[in-house]
Write an enzyme that holds these catalytic residues in place. Structure first.
Site, PDB file in Angstrom:
ATOM      1  N   HIS A 159      67.063  28.019  42.106  1.00 40.80           N
ATOM      2  CA  HIS A 159      68.200  27.288  42.672  1.00 40.80           C
ATOM      3  C   HIS A 159      67.962  25.775  42.569  1.00 40.80           C
ATOM      4  CE1 HIS A 159      71.530  26.940  45.784  1.00 40.80           C
ATOM      5  NE2 HIS A 159      70.970  25.745  45.847  1.00 40.80           N
ATOM      6  N   GLU A 160      66.730  25.363  42.871  1.00 39.66           N
ATOM      7  CA  GLU A 160      66.432  23.916  42.860  1.00 39.66           C
ATOM      8  C   GLU A 160      66.343  23.365  41.434  1.00 39.66           C
ATOM      9  OE1 GLU A 160      66.931  22.565  45.594  1.00 39.66           O
ATOM     10  OE2 GLU A 160      66.882  24.433  46.707  1.00 39.66           O
ATOM     11  N   HIS A 216      69.677  22.683  40.264  1.00 38.86           N
ATOM     12  CA  HIS A 216      70.192  21.391  40.742  1.00 38.86           C
ATOM     13  C   HIS A 216      69.747  20.256  39.821  1.00 38.86           C
ATOM     14  CE1 HIS A 216      72.386  22.018  44.417  1.00 38.86           C
ATOM     15  NE2 HIS A 216      71.401  22.671  45.008  1.00 38.86           N
ATOM     16  N   GLY A 265      65.116  24.701  50.545  1.00 36.36           N
ATOM     17  CA  GLY A 265      64.812  23.910  49.360  1.00 36.36           C
ATOM     18  C   GLY A 265      65.732  22.716  49.311  1.00 36.36           C
ATOM     19  N   GLN A 276      70.461  16.071  45.384  1.00 37.60           N
ATOM     20  CA  GLN A 276      71.235  16.375  46.584  1.00 37.60           C
ATOM     21  C   GLN A 276      71.238  15.230  47.579  1.00 37.60           C
ATOM     22  OE1 GLN A 276      69.290  20.472  47.108  1.00 37.60           O
ATOM     23  NE2 GLN A 276      71.351  20.781  47.904  1.00 37.60           N
ATOM     24  N   CYS A 293      73.797  26.874  49.830  1.00 30.84           N
ATOM     25  CA  CYS A 293      73.368  25.573  49.316  1.00 30.84           C
ATOM     26  C   CYS A 293      73.716  24.498  50.332  1.00 30.84           C
ATOM     27  CB  CYS A 293      74.073  25.299  47.988  1.00 30.84           C
ATOM     28  SG  CYS A 293      73.642  23.710  47.265  1.00 30.84           S
ATOM     29  N   LEU A 294      72.754  23.630  50.624  1.00 36.77           N
ATOM     30  CA  LEU A 294      72.996  22.567  51.602  1.00 36.77           C
ATOM     31  C   LEU A 294      74.126  21.641  51.165  1.00 36.77           C
ATOM     32  CD1 LEU A 294      69.324  21.565  52.485  1.00 36.77           C
ATOM     33  CD2 LEU A 294      70.925  22.843  53.909  1.00 36.77           C
TER      34      LEU A 294
HETATM   35 NI    NI Z   1      71.518  23.885  46.646  1.00 35.54          NI
END
Ligand code: NI
Length: 204
Positions: A140-141, A144, A55, A60, A98-99
């Site tokens: 999760h997204e 963000h 995701g 991000q 998480c990226l």
């Molecule tokens: Ni993340």
């Protein structure tokens, strides 16, 4: 669903790890789904698949808009604009990463299922019933988009462990990371869990 123009889309940014302030801000709704929004979604999809990640939310890559993309095996690639979630009462614990916080994974408790409403690339209304991994990615997204990192969902013990690992990460304290503002010259905490500085604790 994976009819993504790989390579064709220009990246608007990278994800590892970026833009402290935007990651902790509430993103703005998309008012009009136009060509620039579709372009953003292609860029995000490309970035997510390259990473690779399951995701990616627009903040991000430094864009404060309520847009995210996802990629879950068996389900495929998708994207949602202006998402709204309805969550189940029952929860489960599963591992998450998480990226924007590379190299770390922790167990997080979240609702098992979620009904997601939002818009697609044409601005049409969509509704998706999700459970387990997809529901987790959605949550999760959307977090963000609300400026919330999964670190904030950890138990107190795991949050301490996460902060300790973050302080040892090679990207810690670099400009433009979410740790910007905490200088790398700050002493690393000793083994005592009480030695986390207020600034760092505020992150989690
Ligand atoms: Ni993340």
């Amino acid at each position: 669903a994976s009819a993504v123009r790989r390579r064709a889309a220009r990246l608007t940014g990278t994800v590892a790890p970026v833009t402290g302030r935007v990651l902790r801000s509430v993103a703005r709704p998309v008012r009009k789904v136009d060509r620039s929004v579709r372009r953003l979604m292609y860029d995000m999809t490309e970035t997510m698949l390259e990473a690779p990640g399951q995701g990616l939310a627009a903040p991000q890559i430094g864009v404060p808009l309520r847009v995210f993309t996802y990629h879950v095996d068996e389900i495929g690639v998708g994207h949602v604009i202006n998402p709204v979630l309805e969550l189940s009462a029952d929860t489960e614990v599963d591992i998450e990463g998480c990226l924007s916080i590379p190299g770390l994974t922790f167990d997080v408790e979240r609702p098992i299922s979620a009904k997601l409403k939002g818009q697609d690339a044409e601005g049409g209304a969509i509704e998706i019933e999700a459970s387990e991994l997809l529901a987790r990615v959605f949550q999760h997204e959307v977090d963000h988009l609300d400026g919330v990192l999964y670190l904030q969902r950890l138990t107190k013990e795991l949050r301490k462990e996460a902060m300790s690992q973050i302080r040892q990460a090679e990207w810690f304290g670099m400009p433009d990371t979410f740790t910007a503002g905490i200088t790398s010259s700050e002493p690393k905490p000793k083994d005592s869990s009480d030695s986390v500085t207020p600034k760092a604790a505020e992150l989690a």
